[in-house]
Write a protein that holds these residues in place. Structure first.
Motif, PDB file in Angstrom:
ATOM      1  N   ILE A   2       0.824  -1.204   0.000  1.00 57.69           N
ATOM      2  CA  ILE A   2       0.000   0.000   0.000  1.00 57.69           C
ATOM      3  C   ILE A   2       0.860   1.257   0.000  1.00 57.69           C
ATOM      4  CG2 ILE A   2      -1.704   1.323   1.316  1.00 57.69           C
ATOM      5  CD1 ILE A   2      -2.786  -1.376   2.316  1.00 57.69           C
ATOM      6  N   PHE A   3       1.902   1.284   0.825  1.00 59.36           N
ATOM      7  CA  PHE A   3       2.723   2.489   0.966  1.00 59.36           C
ATOM      8  C   PHE A   3       3.392   2.919  -0.344  1.00 59.36           C
ATOM      9  CE2 PHE A   3       6.568   4.795   2.337  1.00 59.36           C
ATOM     10  CZ  PHE A   3       5.937   5.880   2.946  1.00 59.36           C
ATOM     11  N   PRO A   4       3.995   2.006  -1.118  1.00 56.87           N
ATOM     12  CA  PRO A   4       4.584   2.457  -2.398  1.00 56.87           C
ATOM     13  C   PRO A   4       3.541   3.051  -3.348  1.00 56.87           C
ATOM     14  CG  PRO A   4       5.407   0.274  -1.839  1.00 56.87           C
ATOM     15  CD  PRO A   4       4.332   0.601  -0.845  1.00 56.87           C
ATOM     16  N   ALA A   6       0.786   4.542  -2.373  1.00 53.29           N
ATOM     17  CA  ALA A   6       0.398   5.840  -1.807  1.00 53.29           C
ATOM     18  C   ALA A   6       1.406   6.906  -2.233  1.00 53.29           C
ATOM     19  CB  ALA A   6       0.304   5.756  -0.289  1.00 53.29           C
ATOM     20  N   LEU A   7       2.687   6.560  -2.215  1.00 59.52           N
ATOM     21  CA  LEU A   7       3.716   7.499  -2.688  1.00 59.52           C
ATOM     22  C   LEU A   7       3.582   7.752  -4.183  1.00 59.52           C
ATOM     23  CD1 LEU A   7       6.894   6.333  -0.739  1.00 59.52           C
ATOM     24  CD2 LEU A   7       5.465   8.344  -0.313  1.00 59.52           C
ATOM     25  N   VAL A  61      -4.914  -1.141  -1.968  1.00 59.33           N
ATOM     26  CA  VAL A  61      -3.860  -0.430  -2.694  1.00 59.33           C
ATOM     27  C   VAL A  61      -4.464   0.741  -3.471  1.00 59.33           C
ATOM     28  CG1 VAL A  61      -2.083  -0.664  -4.476  1.00 59.33           C
ATOM     29  CG2 VAL A  61      -2.428  -2.487  -2.809  1.00 59.33           C
ATOM     30  N   GLY A  64      -5.062   3.472  -1.090  1.00 62.73           N
ATOM     31  CA  GLY A  64      -3.803   4.150  -0.767  1.00 62.73           C
ATOM     32  C   GLY A  64      -3.388   5.121  -1.856  1.00 62.73           C
ATOM     33  N   GLY A  68      -3.132   9.160  -1.685  1.00 59.76           N
ATOM     34  CA  GLY A  68      -1.952   9.920  -2.106  1.00 59.76           C
ATOM     35  C   GLY A  68      -2.330  11.072  -3.021  1.00 59.76           C
TER      36      GLY A  68
END
Length: 85
Positions: A2-4, A6-7, A61, A64, A68
């Protein structure tokens, strides 16, 4: 995972919202219609590619990536000075 995304969503969102600003400036100041169309097309394609790629990974995802985008929107609006703190 999820974090990648979101970036990636934040980066694509920054490009997206800055392109909206440039497009509006071109139209308001009598710039090239072809350049304005190119900005619109590029912005739409970038957004489509990022969100479809995120959606193929699943709804968390995609959420996220969309988050972002929304964070980037707020940052760009403050950076451009259209929203007071």
């Amino acid at each position: 995972m999820i974090f990648p995304f979101a970036l990636l969503g934040a980066a694509a969102g920054t490009v997206h919202f800055v392109a909206i600003s440039r497009d509006a400036n071109l139209l308001a100041r009598g710039g090239s219609p072809l350049a304005a169309f190119g900005l619109r097309l590029g912005r739409a394609l970038l957004t489509l590619v990022v969100l479809v790629a995120a959606a193929r990974q699943g709804w968390p995802v995609l959420l996220g990536a969309a988050g972002g985008f929304m964070v980037a929107r707020q940052i760009v609006l403050r950076w451009l000075g259209t929203v007071s703190p």
